[in-house]
Enzyme design. Sequence first.
Site, mmCIF file in Angstrom:
data_model
loop_
_atom_site.group_PDB
_atom_site.id
_atom_site.type_symbol
_atom_site.label_atom_id
_atom_site.label_comp_id
_atom_site.label_asym_id
_atom_site.label_seq_id
_atom_site.Cartn_x
_atom_site.Cartn_y
_atom_site.Cartn_z
ATOM 1 N N LYS A 58 10.081 -9.941 -6.042
ATOM 2 C CA LYS A 58 8.674 -10.355 -6.145
ATOM 3 C C LYS A 58 8.507 -11.305 -7.329
ATOM 4 O O LYS A 58 9.054 -11.051 -8.415
ATOM 5 C CB LYS A 58 7.793 -9.120 -6.325
ATOM 6 C CG LYS A 58 6.303 -9.378 -6.209
ATOM 7 C CD LYS A 58 5.511 -8.067 -6.294
ATOM 8 C CE LYS A 58 4.027 -8.277 -6.046
ATOM 9 N NZ LYS A 58 3.269 -7.007 -6.051
ATOM 10 N N SER A 133 0.099 -6.446 -2.079
ATOM 11 C CA SER A 133 0.330 -7.784 -2.617
ATOM 12 C C SER A 133 1.778 -8.250 -2.542
ATOM 13 O O SER A 133 2.043 -9.442 -2.657
ATOM 14 C CB SER A 133 -0.112 -7.805 -4.078
ATOM 15 O OG SER A 133 0.743 -6.988 -4.862
ATOM 16 N N SER A 157 0.642 -1.741 -3.123
ATOM 17 C CA SER A 157 1.236 -3.065 -2.884
ATOM 18 C C SER A 157 2.692 -3.069 -2.428
ATOM 19 O O SER A 157 3.231 -4.125 -2.109
ATOM 20 C CB SER A 157 1.107 -3.926 -4.139
ATOM 21 O OG SER A 157 -0.215 -4.394 -4.253
#
Lengths: 452, 454
Positions: A58, A133, A157
Amino acid sequence: MAITDLTLVQTIKALKDKQFSNEELNQAYLNRIKRYNPELNAFFEVNESSGVIPAAVKSLISTKGLKTSAGSKIIENYKPPFNATVIENLISEGVSVIGKTNQDEFAMGSSGENSAFGSTKNPWDLKKVPGGSSSGSAAAVAADLAVFALGTDTGGSIRQPASLSGVVGLKPSYGRVSRYGAIAMASSLDQIGPFAKSVGDARLILEWISGGDKYDSNCVAEKFKIQNSKFKITDQNLKDVRVGVPEEYFGQGLDEGVKEVIEKAIKKMEELGAEIVEVSLPNTKYGVAVYYIIMASEVSSNLARFDGIRLGGPRDLFGDEPKRRIMLGTFALSSGYFEDYFIKAAKVRTLIKKDFEKAFASCDVIVGPVSPTVAWNLGEKIDDPLKMYLSDAYTIPASLAGIPGLSLPAGFSENLPVGLQILGKYMDEETVLNVGEVLEKALNIKEKPRLR
Amino acid sequence: MSIYKPVIGLEVHVELNTKSKMFCSCSADYFGKAPNTHTCPVCLGLPGALPYANKEAIRKCIQIGLALNCTISEDSLFERKNYFYPDLAKGFQISQLRWPLCVGGEIEVESDFGEKSLIRINRVHQEEDTGKLSHLGGVTLIDFNRSGVPLVEIVTEPDFTDSSQIRDYAKKLQQIFRYLGVSNADMEKGDMRLEANVSVREVKSEEGRGTDFELPNYRVELKNINSFRFIVAAVEFEIKRQINALEAGEKLHQETRGWDEDKKETYLQRSKEEANDYRYFPEPDLPGIKNQELRIKEIQDGLPELPSARIKKYIDQYGISKTTAETLVADESLAELFDGAVKLGLEENVPVKEVANYLVNSPTLASHLKGGKLNISPDEIVQAVKEKKSGKIEDEGELEKIAQEVISENEKSVNDYKSGKESAIMALVGGVMRKTSGKANAIRVKQILERLLL
């Protein structure tokens, strides 16, 4: 079977057996990235020289010399001078970063659409959101663009995009994995965890990335060790496992199709020998409200360092969602409001934690849906922040309580994946993973997204 | 005409002399170092960096609290103080507000008029320093070497009523810091910084002497004044300015003022309307600090004997004057030297008072108080006192009496001397020395004998 179809555990074995080389492994993934990333938009940046077991990371997890924008224009070109602790841990295990993945700006969002650099698409249906996310990490694993990926989970997330994208996603207990180097959204909630092709993979990754770190004062846990708990992973049943089902996770707002998949999975657990127990988590209804006060308060402070002085651009480069949360949090902490908002929310957070402690007195794991719906259309909720916030109602309570949660692919509704959420006691990832693995084998879901 | 009384509270910041910074392992020794060489992701506030607390600093903060008679909180928390400033790397300072390490202490101060009063300590808490800005021509440079250096803040209740108490308080704090070895407390280097909250109130005739009165509804903060002398001057100026304003019927407001050394007056920096709301909340990146009784006791037991206790001991047990006692505790090395000499002196029957007087009047002490080294050992002090003591029969009359005795007992030597044999006098000197067990100065004895035999 293609190299990129293999799980992490299988890949390691194949490398050991010299079925293919590191170069072949990396080339296979790089080829798929080249082919599919342009339409999926899962990666911001690809590291062609990665070399060993290729993992996607990420964007907001600091990688030395690789752009770490957190999906924000404000630090669009920021390259950290240091690696996050989890990256150092992975490097020492022979893992390299094949690319930095797309995400909602500063991890704020449930659809991936708050990325300043365009949404990630859901590999199962390019018109749908992949969840957020950690949108790019979920999509990358779902589309076999990496052996596994790292994401962060603050209110869901990891679990929610794992559910919407049909991969395994694990949010470890708060304090199990060092947060050092992960650009903070909400410090008391953030936790790094894996997206994987199997529960066994998630277990191995957790062993790699977990353990106390002097750079994260809240990470004092011992390293997670693969070991056998009271029942053996090789036992293909769930005998003696008490599975708690909270009524609050099956109320209004839950899609019928999702509900069906979850109920079928619970039935399966019963068939495998589990004892199904009804439990109650009465304060679940306050979860979203509590979360949006505590998270936003911490956000308002954590994002203050982006002041345009030492790194990054001016604060008007923040997107709408960070601005919204900075405003909310600044308000909640303001003199005259602090007691009524922040302190009250902190008290209710304790009640939510107690809900779980009470429930876990009568069960070993708690199961329910991850998301009330399957992946929705891109653009569908983007103008209605509140509706977007409510889609995290089932993942937020576990975040507030700091307990571990797994999203396990459990079936399909409207041809889109549905994840089952398996929650465990604080620091008991072991039971969560063991239960998940037995169920994973029994459900035996083989479908993969069809990419052209 | 009304009578006004100043109401003053002080905030003192002291930088601890720990090896590393408060929340990372960078060196805390920043003075005179090349800019931005003592930095890391944590003290630069880089994204993703997290703080980890310096246990040694927390211990030193607790030592200060104990020295100021504070209660140490069983449960303490770090909190974030949120505000924007270019020298503040994270956009917030890790500090303490609601859960400080130490609360509710007190210290005695003395004014220039010799009036003693107790100053209540509201709190002693732990925080971190900011970076340092240098304004050079048109640009501002930031040096983060100081960012994250441990700071302890000591906040008093508004118990000061004149500037000489402030001077005494600051001096006593500085002494305590040095005794504890927690800080060099060098004002010039910014190790120790003072801020004052000043207001004045009209005194009502029926009022007692206690602190039980209503505080004025405003206070003026004197800030960013980096010299001890200036803050005293600023406080004195403020008191006069405020009294004059009230006399003229003006209403005073909450504001922050600085000191203009050229004009010798305070000036407005910020009014209340522009005041910050710091939005304090518990620092989520750091666990709470648990102070168990046992640990506090262990720190308490390890404290050195502090200046106030030493002064009391010197006066009560040794019978030394207050001025002498105060001089001897000026710093710990001096007090230690004195204590060492006293101990040694007792073994050799040298009275404490003589040791004290010798040390206070010695040139090495004078130079030491100006920053020089104390180049004398306890043994040297005792020997010096003894020597002085051996020549102690200085009383002219007594020596003369003994000399007369010797003269009358040694007719032969006297005649020899008188007939021109000058060396014969030495036999007489020897006689006096024998009678005084050597406690006379031979040269002086000789002079006395010569005079008597003229």
